[in-house]
Motif scaffolding. Structure first.
Motif, PDB file in Angstrom:
ATOM      1  N   LYS A   1       0.820  -1.218   0.000  1.00  0.00           N
ATOM      2  CA  LYS A   1       0.000   0.000   0.000  1.00  0.00           C
ATOM      3  C   LYS A   1       0.853   1.266   0.000  1.00  0.00           C
ATOM      4  CE  LYS A   1      -3.746  -2.017   2.761  1.00  0.00           C
ATOM      5  NZ  LYS A   1      -4.240  -2.014   4.159  1.00  0.00           N
ATOM      6  N   TYR A   2       2.144   1.120   0.333  1.00  0.00           N
ATOM      7  CA  TYR A   2       2.976   2.308   0.504  1.00  0.00           C
ATOM      8  C   TYR A   2       4.308   2.115  -0.206  1.00  0.00           C
ATOM      9  CZ  TYR A   2      -0.169   1.942   4.469  1.00  0.00           C
ATOM     10  OH  TYR A   2      -1.251   1.736   5.247  1.00  0.00           O
ATOM     11  N   GLY A   3       4.593   2.987  -1.130  1.00  0.00           N
ATOM     12  CA  GLY A   3       5.905   3.014  -1.777  1.00  0.00           C
ATOM     13  C   GLY A   3       6.356   1.663  -2.300  1.00  0.00           C
ATOM     14  N   THR A   4       5.416   0.892  -2.866  1.00  0.00           N
ATOM     15  CA  THR A   4       5.787  -0.436  -3.376  1.00  0.00           C
ATOM     16  C   THR A   4       6.463  -0.292  -4.743  1.00  0.00           C
ATOM     17  OG1 THR A   4       4.941  -2.644  -3.877  1.00  0.00           O
ATOM     18  CG2 THR A   4       3.469  -0.822  -4.381  1.00  0.00           C
ATOM     19  N   VAL A   5       7.497  -1.078  -4.964  1.00  0.00           N
ATOM     20  CA  VAL A   5       8.242  -0.995  -6.234  1.00  0.00           C
ATOM     21  C   VAL A   5       8.504  -2.398  -6.763  1.00  0.00           C
ATOM     22  CG1 VAL A   5       9.392   1.171  -5.610  1.00  0.00           C
ATOM     23  CG2 VAL A   5      10.499  -1.008  -5.058  1.00  0.00           C
ATOM     24  N   PRO A   6       8.755  -2.517  -8.077  1.00  0.00           N
ATOM     25  CA  PRO A   6       9.154  -3.829  -8.603  1.00  0.00           C
ATOM     26  C   PRO A   6      10.389  -4.299  -7.857  1.00  0.00           C
ATOM     27  CG  PRO A   6       8.915  -2.212 -10.381  1.00  0.00           C
ATOM     28  CD  PRO A   6       8.790  -1.467  -9.100  1.00  0.00           C
ATOM     29  N   HIS A   7      10.432  -5.566  -7.498  1.00  0.00           N
ATOM     30  CA  HIS A   7      11.617  -6.060  -6.793  1.00  0.00           C
ATOM     31  C   HIS A   7      11.752  -7.564  -6.941  1.00  0.00           C
ATOM     32  CE1 HIS A   7       8.374  -6.372  -3.826  1.00  0.00           C
ATOM     33  NE2 HIS A   7       9.089  -7.263  -3.162  1.00  0.00           N
ATOM     34  N   SER A   8      12.962  -8.034  -6.670  1.00  0.00           N
ATOM     35  CA  SER A   8      13.295  -9.446  -6.860  1.00  0.00           C
ATOM     36  C   SER A   8      14.309  -9.856  -5.812  1.00  0.00           C
ATOM     37  CB  SER A   8      13.935  -9.674  -8.238  1.00  0.00           C
ATOM     38  OG  SER A   8      13.087  -9.240  -9.266  1.00  0.00           O
ATOM     39  N   GLY A   9      14.471 -11.164  -5.679  1.00  0.00           N
ATOM     40  CA  GLY A   9      15.475 -11.646  -4.730  1.00  0.00           C
ATOM     41  C   GLY A   9      15.667 -13.137  -4.876  1.00  0.00           C
ATOM     42  N   PHE A  10      16.600 -13.641  -4.091  1.00  0.00           N
ATOM     43  CA  PHE A  10      16.871 -15.087  -4.174  1.00  0.00           C
ATOM     44  C   PHE A  10      17.454 -15.592  -2.863  1.00  0.00           C
ATOM     45  CE2 PHE A  10      20.803 -13.043  -5.628  1.00  0.00           C
ATOM     46  CZ  PHE A  10      21.816 -13.787  -5.040  1.00  0.00           C
ATOM     47  N   GLY A  11      17.472 -16.912  -2.750  1.00  0.00           N
ATOM     48  CA  GLY A  11      18.040 -17.549  -1.557  1.00  0.00           C
ATOM     49  C   GLY A  11      19.007 -18.647  -1.978  1.00  0.00           C
ATOM     50  N   MET A  12      20.206 -18.577  -1.409  1.00  0.00           N
ATOM     51  CA  MET A  12      21.220 -19.594  -1.730  1.00  0.00           C
ATOM     52  C   MET A  12      21.478 -20.436  -0.483  1.00  0.00           C
ATOM     53  SD  MET A  12      25.218 -19.001  -2.578  1.00  0.00           S
ATOM     54  CE  MET A  12      25.673 -19.241  -0.861  1.00  0.00           C
ATOM     55  N   GLY A  13      21.405 -21.744  -0.627  1.00  0.00           N
ATOM     56  CA  GLY A  13      21.702 -22.638   0.499  1.00  0.00           C
ATOM     57  C   GLY A  13      23.212 -22.843   0.604  1.00  0.00           C
ATOM     58  N   SER A  14      23.808 -22.369   1.713  1.00  0.00           N
ATOM     59  CA  SER A  14      25.273 -22.444   1.848  1.00  0.00           C
ATOM     60  C   SER A  14      25.766 -23.885   1.836  1.00  0.00           C
ATOM     61  CB  SER A  14      25.720 -21.819   3.167  1.00  0.00           C
ATOM     62  OG  SER A  14      25.165 -20.561   3.305  1.00  0.00           O
ATOM     63  N   GLU A  15      25.031 -24.752   2.535  1.00  0.00           N
ATOM     64  CA  GLU A  15      25.487 -26.136   2.655  1.00  0.00           C
ATOM     65  C   GLU A  15      25.386 -26.867   1.318  1.00  0.00           C
ATOM     66  OE1 GLU A  15      23.391 -24.621   4.694  1.00  0.00           O
ATOM     67  OE2 GLU A  15      24.583 -24.443   6.525  1.00  0.00           O
ATOM     68  N   ARG A  16      24.365 -26.510   0.522  1.00  0.00           N
ATOM     69  CA  ARG A  16      24.276 -27.134  -0.811  1.00  0.00           C
ATOM     70  C   ARG A  16      25.433 -26.684  -1.694  1.00  0.00           C
ATOM     71  NH1 ARG A  16      18.034 -27.781  -2.652  1.00  0.00           N
ATOM     72  NH2 ARG A  16      17.361 -28.883  -0.780  1.00  0.00           N
ATOM     73  N   MET A  17      25.817 -25.412  -1.554  1.00  0.00           N
ATOM     74  CA  MET A  17      26.963 -24.911  -2.335  1.00  0.00           C
ATOM     75  C   MET A  17      28.233 -25.651  -1.925  1.00  0.00           C
ATOM     76  SD  MET A  17      26.263 -22.597  -4.591  1.00  0.00           S
ATOM     77  CE  MET A  17      27.782 -21.696  -4.847  1.00  0.00           C
ATOM     78  N   VAL A  18      28.450 -25.782  -0.614  1.00  0.00           N
ATOM     79  CA  VAL A  18      29.660 -26.468  -0.129  1.00  0.00           C
ATOM     80  C   VAL A  18      29.659 -27.918  -0.587  1.00  0.00           C
ATOM     81  CG1 VAL A  18      30.858 -27.274   1.951  1.00  0.00           C
ATOM     82  CG2 VAL A  18      29.978 -24.935   1.852  1.00  0.00           C
ATOM     83  N   ARG A  19      28.508 -28.537  -0.527  1.00  0.00           N
ATOM     84  CA  ARG A  19      28.414 -29.935  -0.965  1.00  0.00           C
ATOM     85  C   ARG A  19      28.812 -30.064  -2.437  1.00  0.00           C
ATOM     86  NH1 ARG A  19      23.533 -33.459  -2.901  1.00  0.00           N
ATOM     87  NH2 ARG A  19      24.661 -35.414  -3.085  1.00  0.00           N
ATOM     88  N   TRP A  20      28.302 -29.155  -3.248  1.00  0.00           N
ATOM     89  CA  TRP A  20      28.652 -29.183  -4.681  1.00  0.00           C
ATOM     90  C   TRP A  20      30.155 -28.950  -4.869  1.00  0.00           C
ATOM     91  CZ3 TRP A  20      28.072 -24.158  -7.919  1.00  0.00           C
ATOM     92  CH2 TRP A  20      28.635 -24.340  -9.172  1.00  0.00           C
ATOM     93  N   LEU A  21      30.652 -27.852  -4.322  1.00  0.00           N
ATOM     94  CA  LEU A  21      32.025 -27.446  -4.638  1.00  0.00           C
ATOM     95  C   LEU A  21      33.053 -28.431  -4.093  1.00  0.00           C
ATOM     96  CD1 LEU A  21      31.591 -23.603  -4.087  1.00  0.00           C
ATOM     97  CD2 LEU A  21      31.508 -24.879  -6.231  1.00  0.00           C
ATOM     98  N   LEU A  22      32.774 -29.033  -2.933  1.00  0.00           N
ATOM     99  CA  LEU A  22      33.727 -29.994  -2.347  1.00  0.00           C
ATOM    100  C   LEU A  22      33.362 -31.445  -2.659  1.00  0.00           C
ATOM    101  CD1 LEU A  22      34.611 -28.514   1.181  1.00  0.00           C
ATOM    102  CD2 LEU A  22      35.807 -28.239  -0.993  1.00  0.00           C
ATOM    103  N   LYS A  23      32.353 -31.640  -3.509  1.00  0.00           N
ATOM    104  CA  LYS A  23      31.962 -32.998  -3.914  1.00  0.00           C
ATOM    105  C   LYS A  23      31.650 -33.881  -2.716  1.00  0.00           C
ATOM    106  CE  LYS A  23      34.744 -33.515  -8.180  1.00  0.00           C
ATOM    107  NZ  LYS A  23      34.004 -34.479  -8.984  1.00  0.00           N
ATOM    108  N   LEU A  24      30.929 -33.357  -1.730  1.00  0.00           N
ATOM    109  CA  LEU A  24      30.594 -34.159  -0.547  1.00  0.00           C
ATOM    110  C   LEU A  24      29.442 -35.106  -0.873  1.00  0.00           C
ATOM    111  CD1 LEU A  24      30.632 -31.370   2.211  1.00  0.00           C
ATOM    112  CD2 LEU A  24      32.525 -32.819   1.435  1.00  0.00           C
TER     113      LEU A  24
END
Ligand code: 4AD
Ligand code: MG
Length: 445
Positions: free
Chosen positions: A404-427
């Motif tokens: 209702k107030y000062g709304t603007v187009p916006h976007s965002g995302f969420g990155m799972g740290s543990e999933r990234m570590v699992r990928w990069l270190l091949k766990l």
């Protein structure tokens, strides 16, 4: 008085000041040093005892010769357990055969705390190692992973800080289930029910009309009943939220972030990467922008692979694996059907059956590591979206109010740290990407 005895005189601070770190030994060849740490391994062959000492910065072999040491030092070196606390004094020598390339020619040796026989070794089952996680976190294996994860989190923070983002702290007790009721933990909160936060996103959306670029790096809680190698009930999620960003800009930023993480890791963490069987050049080759694949095309591709799947069906872990098993680069899976996506995702004007979302699927069969979308910024659209998904507007009162107030187009995302570590270190499992994993049947240690 003997050298070692006099070095152990004084306050804790004075003694600590005399200790050399294992990581610094290469610069001290030929010098006499004092080492302090825990016994990593020990063995004896005849008149020679070897105690490998670890101090958190590395490991080094201390060679103790019977005929060159006092009886007290020789006896001490032969009366230790794994993880006994010891002091060793001696000369640093080059030794290509020794782990780390240097060795301590020990002149004196003392056991500070002997303790009991250490119950953990790496050949034990994964379940057992989880039972004794309070001890297993001392292992080189876990220390390396946690060093890498800290590096990853630092890299993410500086990436965003340098781009003018503001980090803030959202609450962990919340009044709604932003990511769906099925995976929310309910807690008794005085005389009412509350939930553990599944995401900081809704609070980030409240922040962006004050400061346009914000992020949260905090725990997320999910009552995931699944026992998979990629689900935890508590994980650390990085969630940037950006005012005046459309979904194209959102994906561009995600690509740059992941490329930066990979190139920095290749540059600054090659030793840890190699220990885990990851060739740093694999990561140096990760280059944004990443390809995009619509949900519709993904369904066709899966059908082409012989899978019985139709438009409207969910793309789960197995399907994601199939989609990225031969990839070397991450890929965005976009435009999923609106019925199965969160209420806050904006409907695609070009194809109103779908939303403006994207999951970043990591290669090598890993699958989703990031989920993100453009948000509904219009009041009426949001109310309708909640209604269409069978959700109650009053459960999201303050969130809807934002429109209702000062709304603007916006976007965002969420990155799972543990999933990234699992990928990069091949766990094999995500459980090793966090010090004390929380899963369906584990809240201890
Ligand atoms: O896709 P998710 O559920 O998205 C959100 O929570 C959004 N609010 C994010 C946003 O747009 N701000 O979760 C985001 C990411 C996933 O891609 C995955 O990497 C990780 O969080 N994740 C999990 N990691 C470990 N265990 C779980 N149970 C996870 N659930 C999600
Ligand atoms: Mg997701």
């Amino acid at each position: 008085m003997k050298e070692l005895d006099s070095m152990l005189k004084g306050t804790m601070e004075e003694i600590s000041g005399r200790v050399t770190k294992v990581s610094e030994l290469r610069q001290k060849i030929g010098q006499d040093v004092l080492l302090r740490g825990w016994v990593y391994r020990h063995r004896r062959t005849g008149n020679l005892a070897f105690v490998v000492l670890r101090d958190g910065t590395g490991i080094v072999q201390c060679a103790i010769k019977n005929d060159e040491n006092d009886k007290s030092a020789w006896d001490a070196a032969n009366d230790v357990f794994i993880d006994s606390v010891v002091y060793a004094y001696g000369q640093v020598a080059n030794d290509e055969r020794a782990p780390g390339g240097v060795e301590l020619r020990t002149k004196d040796f003392k056991v500070d705390f002997k303790g009991e026989p250490f119950p953990v070794s790496k050949d034990q089952s994964a379940e057992f190692l989880l039972d004794v996680r309070h001890l297993w976190v001392r292992s080189q294996y876990m220390t390396d992973i946690l060093k890498f994860k800290a590096f990853l989190m630092r890299t993410c923070r500086s990436f965003l800080d340098e781009r003018g983002f503001l980090e803030f702290q959202p609450p962990m007790f919340v009044g709604n289930a932003a990511e769906g009721g099925a995976t929310v933990f309910e807690v008794q909160y005085f005389n009412r029910k509350a939930y553990l936060s599944q995401t900081g996103q809704l609070y980030s959306e409240a922040m962006i009309s004050g400061y346009p670029l914000v992020y949260v790096y905090a725990p997320s809680f999910r009552a995931e009943p699944s026992r998979t190698p990629r689900h935890l009930t508590e994980f650390w999620q990085l969630e940037p939220e950006m005012a005046f960003y459309d979904q194209a800009m959102n994906m561009k930023l995600q690509g740059e972030l992941v490329e930066t993480i990979c190139t920095e890791a290749a540059k600054k963490q090659p030793d840890i990467l190699k220990k885990f069987g990851r060739d740093p050049s694999d990561l140096a080759a990760i280059k944004a922008p990443f390809d995009k694949m619509t949900y519709g095309d993904a369904i066709k591709k899966l059908q082409g692979m012989g899978l019985k799947i139709e438009w409207g069906d969910g793309i789960g872990l197995d399907e994601e694996k199939m989609l990225v098993k031969d990839n070397t680069q991450p890929v965005f899976l976009t435009n999923q059907p609106k019925e199965m996506r969160a209420f806050y995702m904006k409907i695609n004007p070009d194809d109103t059956r779908t939303v403006k979302d994207a999951d970043m699927l990591a290669p090598e069969g890993i699958g989703e590591v990031i989920g993100g979308s453009e948000r509904v910024s219009d009041y009426n659209e949001l109310v309708k979206r909640l209604k269409d998904l069978g959700q109650k507007e009053e459960d999201y009162k303050w969130y809807v109010d934002l429109r209702k107030y000062g709304t603007v187009p916006h976007s965002g995302f969420g990155m799972g740290s543990e999933r990234m570590v699992r990928w990069l270190l091949k766990l094999d499992s995500i459980r090793d990407a966090i010090a004390f994993p929380r899963t369906m049947n584990r809240v201890e240690p």
